[in-house]
Scaffold this motif. Sequence first.
Motif, PDB file in Angstrom:
ATOM      1  N   ALA A 118       4.136  -7.732   1.582  1.00 33.38           N
ATOM      2  CA  ALA A 118       5.190  -6.718   1.701  1.00 33.38           C
ATOM      3  C   ALA A 118       6.031  -6.637   0.433  1.00 33.38           C
ATOM      4  O   ALA A 118       6.358  -5.548  -0.044  1.00 33.38           O
ATOM      5  CB  ALA A 118       6.077  -7.032   2.906  1.00 33.38           C
ATOM      6  N   VAL A 119       6.356  -7.795  -0.119  1.00 32.65           N
ATOM      7  CA  VAL A 119       7.203  -7.823  -1.311  1.00 32.65           C
ATOM      8  C   VAL A 119       6.422  -7.424  -2.559  1.00 32.65           C
ATOM      9  O   VAL A 119       7.001  -6.996  -3.555  1.00 32.65           O
ATOM     10  CB  VAL A 119       7.820  -9.234  -1.471  1.00 32.65           C
ATOM     11  N   LEU A 120       5.110  -7.550  -2.515  1.00 32.62           N
ATOM     12  CA  LEU A 120       4.267  -7.223  -3.665  1.00 32.62           C
ATOM     13  C   LEU A 120       4.452  -5.775  -4.114  1.00 32.62           C
ATOM     14  O   LEU A 120       4.206  -5.439  -5.268  1.00 32.62           O
ATOM     15  CB  LEU A 120       2.797  -7.480  -3.312  1.00 32.62           C
ATOM     16  N   GLY A 121       4.901  -4.925  -3.188  1.00 33.20           N
ATOM     17  CA  GLY A 121       5.114  -3.525  -3.538  1.00 33.20           C
ATOM     18  C   GLY A 121       6.140  -3.314  -4.623  1.00 33.20           C
ATOM     19  O   GLY A 121       6.156  -2.262  -5.281  1.00 33.20           O
ATOM     20  N   LEU A 122       7.018  -4.293  -4.855  1.00 35.96           N
ATOM     21  CA  LEU A 122       8.016  -4.176  -5.915  1.00 35.96           C
ATOM     22  C   LEU A 122       7.380  -4.145  -7.301  1.00 35.96           C
ATOM     23  O   LEU A 122       8.000  -3.683  -8.264  1.00 35.96           O
ATOM     24  CB  LEU A 122       9.004  -5.343  -5.837  1.00 35.96           C
TER      25      LEU A 122
END
Length: 284
Positions: A118-122
């Motif tokens: 989920a955080v990889l989208g940053l």
Amino acid sequence: MKRKFNNLFSIPSDGILICLITFFMFVFLLAIIIPLLWMVASSFKTTNEIFSNIWSLPDVWQFQNYITAWGTGISGYFMNSVLVTLCTVVLTLVVCSLMAFALNVFNIKGKKVFYGIAVLGLMFSPIVSIFPLYQEIQNLGLYNTRLSLVVVYAAYQIPMSFMLIYAFFANIDKSYLDAARIDGATDRQILFDVFIPLSLPIFIVSMILIGFYAWNEFTFALVFVKADDLMTIPIGLLAFQGEMYSDWGVLLAGLVISAIPIILLFIFAQKYFIAGLSAGGVKG
């Protein structure tokens, strides 16, 4: 005696630091507020008056500029931006709250992996992904629709909002969860009646950040929407400038209208915004 005199007028190092910070903050404030005040004042002028007396107040206040801007097309762009922004905020907060609640409450194997994904989208840049996204939007039949903007905006705002909400949920006392389950509350009731009310400040912070992005986003709105009646404020003002190239007072009035919602949102939500940032800094 001389030493006492020097000590009387000496400034502690902490005092110098505070003075420097205050000075730079004041300069930063001027850099923001002076162009804003100029834009508001110039929106009440005629084009000739703008170029002849650039820093003066209007001789005759042209309130008609706002009526002309609203009637010429800003109203349609304004409503499109309101609709897209509201849908983006709602979709993003719903997805993030469900994800954060599930990873915090349920014993899910590999929850760190899901969190990392989920955080990889940053790490993804919107500009780099614009061409594959354009093809995907075309294949899904969403080209030239408001829904294409809502989906893309939400996708790019989910990582940051998820991080904020997840961190806040993780610091909620688990005794609230246990008490709710003893009372027979369902998971949905626990989320909406316990977790979300306790996390209201961080939801306000996320709402402001999402809304600011969706309201001002330019690139995706330029590529994914072509119909004039579907354009949002940033793209509408671009077309509006071509329409009103000879009347800068009307164009500036349109810019002021486009800035009002975000300014009012931040003013009314400022208390919750600061509380959310402070709570996040203490708990995170």
